[in-house]
Write a protein that holds these residues in place. Structure first.
Motif, PDB file in Angstrom:
ATOM      1  N   LYS A   1       5.481 -15.900   2.857  1.00  0.00           N
ATOM      2  CA  LYS A   1       5.995 -17.269   2.814  1.00  0.00           C
ATOM      3  C   LYS A   1       7.276 -17.432   3.629  1.00  0.00           C
ATOM      4  N   GLY A   2       8.224 -16.541   3.444  1.00  0.00           N
ATOM      5  CA  GLY A   2       9.493 -16.650   4.153  1.00  0.00           C
ATOM      6  C   GLY A   2       9.527 -15.934   5.485  1.00  0.00           C
ATOM      7  N   LYS A   3       8.438 -15.240   5.815  1.00  0.00           N
ATOM      8  CA  LYS A   3       8.335 -14.472   7.063  1.00  0.00           C
ATOM      9  C   LYS A   3       9.507 -13.489   7.201  1.00  0.00           C
ATOM     10  N   LYS A   4       9.801 -12.779   6.081  1.00  0.00           N
ATOM     11  CA  LYS A   4      10.924 -11.840   6.063  1.00  0.00           C
ATOM     12  C   LYS A   4      10.456 -10.451   5.676  1.00  0.00           C
ATOM     13  N   HIS A   5      11.092  -9.455   6.284  1.00  0.00           N
ATOM     14  CA  HIS A   5      10.893  -8.070   5.883  1.00  0.00           C
ATOM     15  C   HIS A   5      11.999  -7.728   4.890  1.00  0.00           C
ATOM     16  N   VAL A   6      11.625  -7.152   3.746  1.00  0.00           N
ATOM     17  CA  VAL A   6      12.611  -6.727   2.762  1.00  0.00           C
ATOM     18  C   VAL A   6      12.332  -5.279   2.367  1.00  0.00           C
ATOM     19  N   THR A   7      13.389  -4.599   1.983  1.00  0.00           N
ATOM     20  CA  THR A   7      13.270  -3.233   1.497  1.00  0.00           C
ATOM     21  C   THR A   7      13.749  -3.234   0.055  1.00  0.00           C
ATOM     22  N   ILE A   8      12.902  -2.729  -0.831  1.00  0.00           N
ATOM     23  CA  ILE A   8      13.163  -2.769  -2.266  1.00  0.00           C
ATOM     24  C   ILE A   8      13.290  -1.349  -2.796  1.00  0.00           C
ATOM     25  N   PRO A   9      14.370  -1.053  -3.510  1.00  0.00           N
ATOM     26  CA  PRO A   9      14.501   0.288  -4.097  1.00  0.00           C
ATOM     27  C   PRO A   9      13.510   0.474  -5.246  1.00  0.00           C
TER      28      PRO A   9
ATOM     29  N   LYS B   1       0.849  -1.196   0.000  1.00  0.00           N
ATOM     30  CA  LYS B   1       0.000   0.000   0.000  1.00  0.00           C
ATOM     31  C   LYS B   1       0.885   1.247   0.000  1.00  0.00           C
ATOM     32  N   PRO B   2       0.343   2.391  -0.354  1.00  0.00           N
ATOM     33  CA  PRO B   2       1.151   3.617  -0.433  1.00  0.00           C
ATOM     34  C   PRO B   2       1.933   3.935   0.841  1.00  0.00           C
ATOM     35  N   SER B   3       1.395   3.580   1.997  1.00  0.00           N
ATOM     36  CA  SER B   3       2.088   3.879   3.256  1.00  0.00           C
ATOM     37  C   SER B   3       3.334   3.016   3.464  1.00  0.00           C
ATOM     38  N   ASP B   4       3.539   1.994   2.620  1.00  0.00           N
ATOM     39  CA  ASP B   4       4.731   1.142   2.708  1.00  0.00           C
ATOM     40  C   ASP B   4       5.947   1.790   2.043  1.00  0.00           C
ATOM     41  N   PHE B   5       5.730   2.884   1.332  1.00  0.00           N
ATOM     42  CA  PHE B   5       6.813   3.572   0.629  1.00  0.00           C
ATOM     43  C   PHE B   5       7.419   4.636   1.533  1.00  0.00           C
ATOM     44  N   ARG B   6       8.732   4.812   1.399  1.00  0.00           N
ATOM     45  CA  ARG B   6       9.418   5.849   2.167  1.00  0.00           C
ATOM     46  C   ARG B   6      10.660   6.301   1.418  1.00  0.00           C
ATOM     47  N   LYS B   7      11.195   7.410   1.860  1.00  0.00           N
ATOM     48  CA  LYS B   7      12.415   7.954   1.247  1.00  0.00           C
ATOM     49  C   LYS B   7      13.625   7.619   2.103  1.00  0.00           C
ATOM     50  N   ILE B   8      14.738   7.301   1.432  1.00  0.00           N
ATOM     51  CA  ILE B   8      16.033   7.230   2.102  1.00  0.00           C
ATOM     52  C   ILE B   8      16.962   8.086   1.255  1.00  0.00           C
ATOM     53  N   ASP B   9      17.493   9.104   1.866  1.00  0.00           N
ATOM     54  CA  ASP B   9      18.267  10.115   1.145  1.00  0.00           C
ATOM     55  C   ASP B   9      17.389  10.678   0.032  1.00  0.00           C
ATOM     56  N   VAL B  10      17.824  10.579  -1.229  1.00  0.00           N
ATOM     57  CA  VAL B  10      17.017  11.109  -2.333  1.00  0.00           C
ATOM     58  C   VAL B  10      16.234  10.011  -3.046  1.00  0.00           C
ATOM     59  N   ASP B  11      16.416   8.773  -2.622  1.00  0.00           N
ATOM     60  CA  ASP B  11      15.758   7.648  -3.273  1.00  0.00           C
ATOM     61  C   ASP B  11      14.519   7.214  -2.514  1.00  0.00           C
ATOM     62  N   GLN B  12      13.685   6.455  -3.203  1.00  0.00           N
ATOM     63  CA  GLN B  12      12.473   5.931  -2.588  1.00  0.00           C
ATOM     64  C   GLN B  12      12.585   4.409  -2.527  1.00  0.00           C
ATOM     65  N   VAL B  13      12.040   3.835  -1.467  1.00  0.00           N
ATOM     66  CA  VAL B  13      12.025   2.378  -1.270  1.00  0.00           C
ATOM     67  C   VAL B  13      10.632   1.968  -0.818  1.00  0.00           C
ATOM     68  N   VAL B  14      10.387   0.662  -0.892  1.00  0.00           N
ATOM     69  CA  VAL B  14       9.142   0.118  -0.360  1.00  0.00           C
ATOM     70  C   VAL B  14       9.511  -1.024   0.576  1.00  0.00           C
ATOM     71  N   ASP B  15       8.862  -1.047   1.724  1.00  0.00           N
ATOM     72  CA  ASP B  15       9.070  -2.101   2.703  1.00  0.00           C
ATOM     73  C   ASP B  15       7.969  -3.148   2.525  1.00  0.00           C
ATOM     74  N   VAL B  16       8.384  -4.393   2.394  1.00  0.00           N
ATOM     75  CA  VAL B  16       7.442  -5.485   2.154  1.00  0.00           C
ATOM     76  C   VAL B  16       7.700  -6.597   3.168  1.00  0.00           C
ATOM     77  N   PHE B  17       6.611  -7.160   3.689  1.00  0.00           N
ATOM     78  CA  PHE B  17       6.737  -8.359   4.513  1.00  0.00           C
ATOM     79  C   PHE B  17       6.354  -9.541   3.641  1.00  0.00           C
ATOM     80  N   GLN B  18       7.320 -10.458   3.441  1.00  0.00           N
ATOM     81  CA  GLN B  18       7.082 -11.638   2.615  1.00  0.00           C
ATOM     82  C   GLN B  18       6.445 -12.719   3.481  1.00  0.00           C
TER      83      GLN B  18
END
Length: 180
Positions: A50-58, A31-48
């Motif tokens: 199946k693997g029960k893992k949090h990942v951050t994707i540029p 969802k839109p609230s999963d997106f955030r900025k780091i420095d000048v770039d944007q990333v999205v945080d996702v909880f997977q």
């Protein structure tokens, strides 16, 4: 939503999914609230799930281009799979390929040769991401995003043999870029 808008929305999810590399279930929970900025770039945080893992994707330029037209509307995974078949048909993906397709009569998946647009599902997002970025980004980074744990499993997933020479070239590329 009118049919055209539904298909445009599904196309957005498809394009975004190919840049985020997630399983369909995880993609549809973003969802839109999963997106955030780091420095000048944007990333999205996702909880997977199946693997029960949090990942951050540029967010790549291609993903940003999709998001600049507005975040896609929430739909069910089943609807996404149905709609992207129509999107693929409109894109003229008629090539006959082997695969499994649900047979309503037997209520099972039947292996056979079908037009590509009939076989496409949300899983194409994760596999396309892995295949498209292989040898462009370190394999471990791609695996971290897709949720693969073993390189051998990942390489089998994208149908590629282990290429030791390519890893050495990639190492030298990063080594030389940092002035060493």
């Amino acid at each position: 939503m009118q049919r055209r808008e539904v298909l445009i929305n599904a196309r957005k999810w498809l394009l975004l999914g190919c840049e985020l590399g997630q399983r369909g279930e995880d993609l549809m929970r973003i969802k839109p609230s999963d997106f955030r900025k780091i420095d000048v770039d944007q990333v999205v945080d996702v909880f997977q799930q199946k693997g029960k893992k949090h990942v951050t994707i540029p967010i790549t330029k291609r993903a940003k281009k999709v998001l600049d037209t507005g975040f896609p509307q929430k739909i069910s995974l089943q609807n996404l799979n149905d709609y992207i078949k129509e999107v693929a048909k409109a894109a003229k993906l008629y090539e006959i390929i082997e695969g499994k397709k649900y047979d309503a009569e037997s209520k099972r998946k039947a292996f056979g040769k079908y037009p590509k647009h009939e076989l496409i599902t949300s899983h194409v997002c994760r596999r396309s991401f892995a295949t498209n970025y292989y040898k462009k980004i370190p394999t471990t980074v791609i695996m971290g995003i897709t949720g693969h744990i073993k390189e051998s499993t990942f390489l089998q997933y994208i149908n590629k043999p282990k290429d030791r020479d390519e890893n050495a070239k990639l190492f030298l590329k990063y080594f030389s870029e940092n002035g060493n």
